[in-house]
Design a protein around this motif. Structure first.
Motif, short mmCIF file in Angstrom:
data_model
loop_
_atom_site.label_atom_id
_atom_site.label_comp_id
_atom_site.label_asym_id
_atom_site.label_seq_id
_atom_site.Cartn_x
_atom_site.Cartn_y
_atom_site.Cartn_z
N SER A 20 10.98 0.23 7.22
CA SER A 20 10.66 1.11 8.36
C SER A 20 10.90 2.59 8.08
CB SER A 20 11.42 0.67 9.61
OG SER A 20 11.09 -0.66 9.93
N PHE A 21 10.33 3.08 6.99
CA PHE A 21 10.39 4.50 6.68
C PHE A 21 9.00 5.11 6.83
CE2 PHE A 21 14.18 2.99 4.49
CZ PHE A 21 15.11 3.84 5.06
N LYS B 295 9.01 3.08 12.59
CA LYS B 295 8.31 3.80 11.53
C LYS B 295 7.85 2.83 10.44
CE LYS B 295 10.95 7.95 12.52
NZ LYS B 295 11.09 7.60 13.92
N GLY B 296 6.93 3.31 9.61
CA GLY B 296 6.44 2.48 8.52
C GLY B 296 5.36 3.20 7.74
N GLY B 297 4.87 2.52 6.74
CA GLY B 297 3.86 3.10 5.86
C GLY B 297 2.46 2.97 6.43
N VAL B 298 1.65 3.98 6.16
CA VAL B 298 0.22 4.00 6.50
C VAL B 298 -0.54 4.44 5.26
CG1 VAL B 298 0.66 4.51 8.94
CG2 VAL B 298 0.23 6.40 7.36
N ILE B 299 -1.82 4.13 5.24
CA ILE B 299 -2.62 4.52 4.07
C ILE B 299 -4.01 4.95 4.49
CG2 ILE B 299 -3.43 2.20 3.50
CD1 ILE B 299 -2.65 3.07 0.51
N ILE B 300 -4.46 6.06 3.92
CA ILE B 300 -5.81 6.55 4.14
C ILE B 300 -6.56 6.44 2.82
CG2 ILE B 300 -7.26 8.52 4.76
CD1 ILE B 300 -4.89 9.57 6.45
N ASP B 301 -7.59 5.62 2.82
CA ASP B 301 -8.50 5.50 1.68
C ASP B 301 -9.50 6.63 1.84
OD1 ASP B 301 -9.63 4.33 -0.58
OD2 ASP B 301 -10.84 2.93 0.60
#
Length: 177
Positions: free
Chosen positions: A91-92, A158-164
């Protein structure tokens, strides 16, 4: 202003001061946008993609701020997934920005393995280890994608997200602001 410049401005406006990455052909426009703002955001070039993702997680762990990393397409983007998973499980707040082939080279639903060089369906691969995973297929709505990714990473649990981030969209004029 193109989408890469918009994304860099967005990050700076939200207090991002450091970004970790690994260079590759399909992320160059974003790197150019970072270089233009080098006095406001420091680019830390890492030895490999996994290292840059874990550096972003470490930054988030130690500062409480959004950790951001970038990679190029294909295997480069996949190498960063261990760090993204770490951000998810612990949860970062972390945002991954991964270059990809131009949208016209994406296979879509053609049934072939890949169309563009090192094309990767990153959204399918990251759906279960991120709070938000999206391919920016057009410059329309790009500002909304970036805003949603930021909010998903930093609000609530909180957590990780990703934009392709396909190459042609990195270079496209921003359609909305």
């Amino acid at each position: 202003m193109n989408c890469s410049e918009y994304l860099v401005d967005f990050l700076i406006e939200r207090g991002v001061t450091d970004i970790f990455g690994y260079a590759g052909g399909y992320i160059v426009p974003f790197m150019d946008a970072l270089y233009k703002r080098k006095d406001e955001i420091k680019m830390h070039v890492c030895y490999n993609e996994q290292g840059c993702a874990f550096a972003a997680v470490g930054f988030a762990r130690t500062t409480g701020k959004l950790g951001v990393y970038f990679t190029t397409s294909g295997p480069g983007a996949v190498n960063g997934l261990s760090g993204l998973a770490d951000a998810w499980f612990d949860s970062f707040p972390v945002m991954g920005i991964c270059g990809n082939v131009p949208t016209k080279e994406m296979k879509g639903f053609s049934g072939i393995r890949q169309n563009g060089f090192q094309e990767m369906d990153l959204v399918s691969m990251t759906r279960n280890i991120s709070k938000y995973s999206v391919t920016a297929n057009t410059s329309e709505g790009f500002a909304d994608i970036v805003g949603r990714a930021y909010n998903m990473a930093t609000l609530g649990r909180k957590g990780g997200v990703i934009i392709d981030f396909p190459l042609d969209i990195q270079q496209a004029g921003i359609a909305d602001r």
